[in-house]
Design a protein around this motif. Structure first.
Motif, PDB file in Angstrom:
ATOM      1  N   GLU A  90      -4.435  -6.435 -24.970  1.00 57.93           N
ATOM      2  CA  GLU A  90      -4.551  -4.819 -24.822  1.00 57.93           C
ATOM      3  C   GLU A  90      -3.627  -4.471 -24.172  1.00 57.93           C
ATOM      4  OE1 GLU A  90      -6.992  -6.646 -24.244  1.00 57.93           O
ATOM      5  OE2 GLU A  90      -9.441  -6.182 -25.858  1.00 57.93           O
ATOM      6  N   TYR A  91      -3.022  -5.295 -22.916  1.00 56.73           N
ATOM      7  CA  TYR A  91      -2.488  -4.246 -22.208  1.00 56.73           C
ATOM      8  C   TYR A  91      -1.321  -5.279 -22.013  1.00 56.73           C
ATOM      9  CZ  TYR A  91      -6.241  -1.066 -20.739  1.00 56.73           C
ATOM     10  OH  TYR A  91      -6.889  -0.039 -20.732  1.00 56.73           O
ATOM     11  N   ALA A 150       1.874  -2.514 -18.541  1.00 54.99           N
ATOM     12  CA  ALA A 150       0.890  -1.938 -17.454  1.00 54.99           C
ATOM     13  C   ALA A 150       1.576  -3.147 -16.164  1.00 54.99           C
ATOM     14  CB  ALA A 150      -0.650  -2.821 -18.214  1.00 54.99           C
ATOM     15  N   LYS A 151       0.430  -2.777 -15.048  1.00 51.75           N
ATOM     16  CA  LYS A 151       0.956  -3.264 -13.451  1.00 51.75           C
ATOM     17  C   LYS A 151      -0.414  -3.647 -13.209  1.00 51.75           C
ATOM     18  CE  LYS A 151       3.235  -1.899  -9.097  1.00 51.75           C
ATOM     19  NZ  LYS A 151       3.768  -0.967  -8.254  1.00 51.75           N
ATOM     20  N   ILE A 152      -0.547  -4.845 -12.945  1.00 49.97           N
ATOM     21  CA  ILE A 152      -1.688  -5.609 -12.202  1.00 49.97           C
ATOM     22  C   ILE A 152      -1.859  -4.606 -10.884  1.00 49.97           C
ATOM     23  CG2 ILE A 152      -2.908  -7.405 -11.192  1.00 49.97           C
ATOM     24  CD1 ILE A 152      -1.822  -8.952 -13.467  1.00 49.97           C
ATOM     25  N   ASP A 188      -1.485   7.442 -11.665  1.00 49.54           N
ATOM     26  CA  ASP A 188      -0.906   7.321 -10.951  1.00 49.54           C
ATOM     27  C   ASP A 188      -0.929   6.301  -9.796  1.00 49.54           C
ATOM     28  OD1 ASP A 188      -0.703  10.187 -12.048  1.00 49.54           O
ATOM     29  OD2 ASP A 188      -1.962  10.731 -10.936  1.00 49.54           O
ATOM     30  N   ASP A 189       0.304   6.288  -9.740  1.00 46.23           N
ATOM     31  CA  ASP A 189       0.499   5.275  -8.752  1.00 46.23           C
ATOM     32  C   ASP A 189       0.131   5.158  -7.307  1.00 46.23           C
ATOM     33  OD1 ASP A 189       1.047   2.626  -7.739  1.00 46.23           O
ATOM     34  OD2 ASP A 189       2.759   2.401  -8.459  1.00 46.23           O
ATOM     35  N   PHE A 190      -0.569   4.279  -6.448  1.00 45.54           N
ATOM     36  CA  PHE A 190      -0.985   4.675  -5.187  1.00 45.54           C
ATOM     37  C   PHE A 190      -0.554   3.210  -4.004  1.00 45.54           C
ATOM     38  CE2 PHE A 190      -4.348   2.771  -7.135  1.00 45.54           C
ATOM     39  CZ  PHE A 190      -5.163   1.699  -6.220  1.00 45.54           C
ATOM     40  N   ASP A 191      -0.428   3.987  -3.167  1.00 46.54           N
ATOM     41  CA  ASP A 191       0.206   3.001  -2.074  1.00 46.54           C
ATOM     42  C   ASP A 191      -0.959   2.547  -1.432  1.00 46.54           C
ATOM     43  OD1 ASP A 191       3.081   2.329  -2.884  1.00 46.54           O
ATOM     44  OD2 ASP A 191       3.559   4.353  -1.900  1.00 46.54           O
ATOM     45  N   ASP A 192      -1.924   3.217  -0.830  1.00 46.51           N
ATOM     46  CA  ASP A 192      -2.835   2.843   0.038  1.00 46.51           C
ATOM     47  C   ASP A 192      -4.177   3.450  -0.437  1.00 46.51           C
ATOM     48  OD1 ASP A 192      -4.927   3.258   2.065  1.00 46.51           O
ATOM     49  OD2 ASP A 192      -3.414   3.456   3.432  1.00 46.51           O
TER      50      ASP A 192
END
Length: 350
Positions: free
Chosen positions: A265-266, A304-306, A219-223
């Motif tokens: 891999e990502y 994938a997102k760093i 899950d993405d998070f901003d904080d």
């Protein structure tokens, strides 16, 4: 030496250390110890500061010091600063740890016999780094006893000048100046043959020892306060890999490039962009430390997102030249320790 290197060597983490309640035999219990722990140091080296504070209340037995954070036993051979960067997404100051002098969890942690264990772990890492950089570790193996004592003492005491003087004898160059400066624009525009280019020294290769600690979130998070906590070492994938870099005309290699090359891999597209670059994976083999095999199902990952890259307590811009990161932020044993968080889809998580 650069200002950044001086800051790295002076870096410290304020710790508040409580003795575990099961080892308290007096009333009232002892107050917590407050210590400034060097980032490039190791937790077992704090015993000389902690033992006087807690010795009067300890039960009978032999001292086998180990630490935990929120119930998670801490790996003593990982530098203190790396542990903090990895386990505290939202930095906690002081960092609250629990110390034990009894009941070493040998089923979870490698044995530690005090300073000697930490010293030889450091020397072995230095040998490994030397092999990655130069193809052999003869210079480390042939160090005089005096140099070895001075080198280890410089790490214990945070003496950068002594460290640089002794370590220079090992001749472990990572990036040369050519990697930091752009190649002359005239040569990038020329139409020399491949043989001429090689003769001019425009194509160089450098191998950088990296220890990468990866955790993934679905899950993405901003904080960072909302980021999931690492409460089990199984949630961390440990990669002990060199980055092999071929310096190409007029283009520097960024931190973003390095992360993607370290984690095919990502980011499988990096394999096609840089198919000539070798990536070697040495698994540590200890329970809780894992590494994805290129032939495994990890290959099927597409995106994938760093989310975060932490090195020495900072989060550098991903576009910063990797040469600067290596030359300024590596640890004394010549490894660059990188803590990386990736956002991946649930189906893609390791």
């Amino acid at each position: 030496m650069s200002e950044a290197q001086k800051y790295v060597w002076k870096g410290a983490i304020p710790l508040q250390i409580h003795l575990h309640e099961s080892e308290v035999t007096t009333l009232p219990p002892p107050p917590p110890a407050h210590v400034l722990a060097p980032r490039i140091g190791y937790l077992p080296l704090l015993i000389s500061l902690l033992k006087p504070q807690f010795s009067a209340t300890l039960p009978p037995g032999v001292d086998t010091i180990w630490f935990e954070h929120k119930g998670l036993p801490l790996k003593w051979y990982i530098p203190t600063g790396v542990l903090f960067d990895l386990l505290c997404m939202e930095p906690e100051r002081p960092w609250n740890l629990t110390v034990h002098f009894r009941g070493f969890p040998s089923n979870l942690l490698l044995p530690c016999e005090g300073e000697d264990s930490v010293k030889w772990s450091f020397i072995n890492s230095l040998k490994e780094a030397a092999y990655v950089i130069s193809g052999n570790c003869k210079n480390v193996m042939n160090m005089s006893q005096t140099d070895q004592v001075e080198l280890w003492g410089s790490v214990l005491n945070g003496n950068l000048e002594t460290y640089r003087r002794v370590s220079s004898k090992l001749k472990l160059e990572t990036f040369e100046d050519e990697y930091i400066e752009n190649i002359d624009s005239d040569s990038t525009k020329s139409e020399q043959s491949t043989g001429d280019a090689e003769a001019a020294g425009q194509v160089k290769t450098s191998r950088i020892p990296v220890r990468l600690y990866l955790w993934t979130v679905n899950d993405d998070f901003d904080d960072f306060e909302d980021a999931p906590q690492i409460d089990n070492w199984d949630k961390v994938s440990y990669f002990n890999r060199p980055v092999e870099i071929h310096k190409e005309d007029g283009k520097y290699f960024s931190l973003n490039d390095a992360v993607k090359r370290l984690l095919p891999e990502y980011f499988p597209e990096s394999l096609f962009v840089n198919e000539g670059d070798a990536i070697i994976d040495r698994s540590a083999g200890e329970e809780g430390e894992s590494s994805c095999d290129p032939g495994s199902s990890c290959d099927k990952l597409e995106t994938a997102k760093i989310k975060c890259v932490r090195i020495q307590g900072i989060e550098p811009s991903l576009e910063i030249p990797f040469s600067w990161v290596v030359n300024n932020l590596m640890n004394p044993e010549y490894f660059l320790h990188m803590c990386v968080c990736l956002k991946v889809s649930e189906a893609s998580a390791v």
